[in-house]
Motif scaffolding. Structure first.
Motif, PDB file in Angstrom:
ATOM      1  N   ILE A 153       1.126  -1.375   0.088  1.00 17.86           N
ATOM      2  CA  ILE A 153      -0.030   0.427  -0.091  1.00 17.86           C
ATOM      3  C   ILE A 153       0.675   0.819  -0.361  1.00 17.86           C
ATOM      4  O   ILE A 153       0.344   2.273  -0.325  1.00 17.86           O
ATOM      5  N   GLY A 154       1.745   1.303   0.838  1.00 16.14           N
ATOM      6  CA  GLY A 154       3.117   2.155   0.827  1.00 16.14           C
ATOM      7  C   GLY A 154       3.294   2.522  -0.721  1.00 16.14           C
ATOM      8  O   GLY A 154       3.974   3.508  -1.069  1.00 16.14           O
ATOM      9  N   ASN A 155       3.974   1.441  -0.764  1.00 14.15           N
ATOM     10  CA  ASN A 155       4.169   1.536  -2.525  1.00 14.15           C
ATOM     11  C   ASN A 155       3.699   2.122  -3.500  1.00 14.15           C
ATOM     12  O   ASN A 155       3.815   3.131  -4.263  1.00 14.15           O
ATOM     13  N   ILE A 156       2.014   2.005  -3.799  1.00 16.80           N
ATOM     14  CA  ILE A 156       1.380   2.839  -4.596  1.00 16.80           C
ATOM     15  C   ILE A 156       0.953   4.195  -4.110  1.00 16.80           C
ATOM     16  O   ILE A 156       0.797   5.152  -4.641  1.00 16.80           O
ATOM     17  N   LYS A 157       1.330   4.493  -2.559  1.00 20.78           N
ATOM     18  CA  LYS A 157       1.180   6.221  -2.146  1.00 20.78           C
ATOM     19  C   LYS A 157       2.100   6.384  -2.495  1.00 20.78           C
ATOM     20  O   LYS A 157       1.778   7.606  -3.161  1.00 20.78           O
ATOM     21  N   ALA A 158       3.645   6.401  -2.341  1.00 21.65           N
ATOM     22  CA  ALA A 158       4.770   6.918  -2.847  1.00 21.65           C
ATOM     23  C   ALA A 158       4.367   6.995  -4.361  1.00 21.65           C
ATOM     24  O   ALA A 158       4.952   8.182  -4.963  1.00 21.65           O
ATOM     25  N   LEU A 159       4.015   5.864  -4.367  1.00 19.10           N
ATOM     26  CA  LEU A 159       3.856   6.042  -6.794  1.00 19.10           C
ATOM     27  C   LEU A 159       3.178   8.439  -7.223  1.00 19.10           C
ATOM     28  O   LEU A 159       3.607   8.671  -7.889  1.00 19.10           O
ATOM     29  N   VAL A 160       1.692   7.563  -6.100  1.00 17.37           N
ATOM     30  CA  VAL A 160       1.241   9.058  -6.398  1.00 17.37           C
ATOM     31  C   VAL A 160       1.255  10.333  -5.981  1.00 17.37           C
ATOM     32  O   VAL A 160       1.593  10.653  -6.551  1.00 17.37           O
ATOM     33  N   ARG A 161       2.023  10.288  -4.476  1.00 16.36           N
ATOM     34  CA  ARG A 161       2.227  11.227  -4.569  1.00 16.36           C
ATOM     35  C   ARG A 161       3.455  11.286  -3.556  1.00 16.36           C
ATOM     36  O   ARG A 161       2.855  10.266  -1.874  1.00 16.36           O
ATOM     37  N   PRO A 162       5.170  11.387  -3.560  1.00 17.06           N
ATOM     38  CA  PRO A 162       6.116  10.553  -2.966  1.00 17.06           C
ATOM     39  C   PRO A 162       6.056  11.702  -1.430  1.00 17.06           C
ATOM     40  O   PRO A 162       7.457  10.753  -1.046  1.00 17.06           O
ATOM     41  N   THR A 163       5.840  12.546  -1.533  1.00 15.77           N
ATOM     42  CA  THR A 163       6.273  13.170  -0.387  1.00 15.77           C
ATOM     43  C   THR A 163       5.142  13.268   0.407  1.00 15.77           C
ATOM     44  O   THR A 163       3.779  13.412  -0.407  1.00 15.77           O
ATOM     45  N   VAL A 164       4.908  14.151   1.780  1.00 13.77           N
ATOM     46  CA  VAL A 164       3.532  14.179   2.593  1.00 13.77           C
ATOM     47  C   VAL A 164       4.356  16.269   3.056  1.00 13.77           C
ATOM     48  O   VAL A 164       5.385  15.737   3.592  1.00 13.77           O
ATOM     49  N   HIS A 165       3.224  16.082   4.025  1.00  9.51           N
ATOM     50  CA  HIS A 165       3.234  17.280   4.685  1.00  9.51           C
ATOM     51  C   HIS A 165       3.094  17.336   6.394  1.00  9.51           C
ATOM     52  O   HIS A 165       2.008  17.011   6.330  1.00  9.51           O
ATOM     53  N   VAL A 166       3.976  17.244   7.470  1.00 12.21           N
ATOM     54  CA  VAL A 166       4.083  17.039   8.641  1.00 12.21           C
ATOM     55  C   VAL A 166       4.311  17.959   8.771  1.00 12.21           C
ATOM     56  O   VAL A 166       6.096  18.953   9.363  1.00 12.21           O
ATOM     57  N   LEU A 167       3.750  19.219  10.495  1.00 15.85           N
ATOM     58  CA  LEU A 167       3.432  20.268  10.865  1.00 15.85           C
ATOM     59  C   LEU A 167       4.344  21.137   9.976  1.00 15.85           C
ATOM     60  O   LEU A 167       5.055  22.374  10.424  1.00 15.85           O
ATOM     61  N   GLY A 168       4.286  21.497   8.751  1.00 12.70           N
ATOM     62  CA  GLY A 168       4.025  22.480   7.983  1.00 12.70           C
ATOM     63  C   GLY A 168       5.078  21.894   7.650  1.00 12.70           C
ATOM     64  O   GLY A 168       5.719  22.847   6.154  1.00 12.70           O
ATOM     65  N   GLU A 169       5.823  20.910   7.486  1.00 13.54           N
ATOM     66  CA  GLU A 169       7.084  20.841   6.744  1.00 13.54           C
ATOM     67  C   GLU A 169       6.977  20.089   5.994  1.00 13.54           C
ATOM     68  O   GLU A 169       6.271  19.194   5.911  1.00 13.54           O
ATOM     69  N   ARG A 170       7.939  19.797   4.840  1.00 12.94           N
ATOM     70  CA  ARG A 170       8.270  18.407   3.330  1.00 12.94           C
ATOM     71  C   ARG A 170       8.691  17.536   3.645  1.00 12.94           C
ATOM     72  O   ARG A 170       9.655  17.484   3.952  1.00 12.94           O
ATOM     73  N   TYR A 171       8.158  15.860   3.746  1.00 16.27           N
ATOM     74  CA  TYR A 171       9.047  15.379   3.682  1.00 16.27           C
ATOM     75  C   TYR A 171       8.575  13.868   3.070  1.00 16.27           C
ATOM     76  O   TYR A 171       7.389  13.705   2.545  1.00 16.27           O
ATOM     77  N   LEU A 172       9.511  12.785   2.865  1.00 17.58           N
ATOM     78  CA  LEU A 172       9.332  11.836   1.744  1.00 17.58           C
ATOM     79  C   LEU A 172       8.368  11.135   2.635  1.00 17.58           C
ATOM     80  O   LEU A 172       8.781  10.894   3.582  1.00 17.58           O
TER      81      LEU A 172
END
Length: 234
Positions: A181-200
């Motif tokens: 599931i994580g692989n599919i999520k990373a393929l669609v959107r490889p980064t996420v926002h956490v506390l206003g910062e962007r991370y892989l």
């Protein structure tokens, strides 16, 4: 003429080996056991448990290579999911086939199966780090906590006689599914926002996993230590 030292003596297998009790209480365990039993009954006789172990090992090696390839071709993440399914088939079915055919080799099977798993997770985590979807620091931290948990499980298997295959309803199969599931999520959107910062995405997910596994290791180590202390009071 010199005598043979203890270090030079050939290794001998302990004849008093006792098979540990397997504890598998994951969410999918009942369905998985039924599925594996069905597959084992229909497995061609020419396919041996060793063949299945090698298949599972090769799948993890290819999965790591696919992660590396995802650096230039992101769709390779989907091929990783295919390899995870192949790994489940080989890694989960080898022991079931051996039991169904009454050809168990408990010491050989335990050693080979789990040393192969250790190299398999090494390939996968190194592949992830080389893919650019996870940083090397996080990948190495993930390897450390995974190996710490593995060491604790194997030591408990030897000293307590119980081989724990799952923790808090999660086992290898559930972890494969979460990774897929994580692989599919990373393929669609490889980064996420956490506390206003962007991370892989994989960095953020792995940090959570590292924290949870770390807690599991601590709880397990304390529990095993108490169990052994009570069993061997001086």
């Amino acid at each position: 003429m010199t005598g043979t030292t203890q270090a030079d003596a050939p290794m001998r297998i302990n004849p008093e080996f006792k098979t540990a009790i397997r504890l598998q209480r994951s969410v999918l365990a009942p369905i998985e056991r039924a599925c594996l039993a069905w597959l084992a009954q229909r497995m061609p006789s020419r396919v041996t448990p060793d063949h299945l172990t090698l298949l599972g090992f090769a799948a993890m090696l290819i999965a790591g290579a696919c992660y590396v390839g995802a650096r230039w071709w992101p769709s390779a993440l989907l091929l990783v999911n295919v390899m995870l399914a192949v790994n489940w088939f080989g890694d989960s079915l080898d022991g079931t086939v051996a039991r169904a055919r009454n050809k168990l080799r408990p010491r050989y099977g335990f050693y080979v199966d789990h040393i192969v798993d250790a190299f398999g997770i090494l390939f996968v985590m190194c592949g992830l780090a080389l893919s650019g979807y996870m940083s090397w620091t996080v990948a190495l931290a993930m390897l450390v906590v995974y190996f710490l948990l593995s060491i604790d499980v194997y030591l408990a298997t030897y000293t307590i006689g119980t081989f724990k295959l799952s923790f808090y309803k999660l086992g290898p199969t559930e972890l494969r599914i979460l990774l897929a599931i994580g692989n599919i999520k990373a393929l669609v959107r490889p980064t996420v926002h956490v506390l206003g910062e962007r991370y892989l995405f994989f960095d953020a997910a792995a940090v959570v996993a590292i924290a949870l596994i770390g807690v599991v290791v601590i709880v397990s180590v304390v529990g095993n230590t108490v169990t052994l202390y009570r069993a061997e009071r001086v």
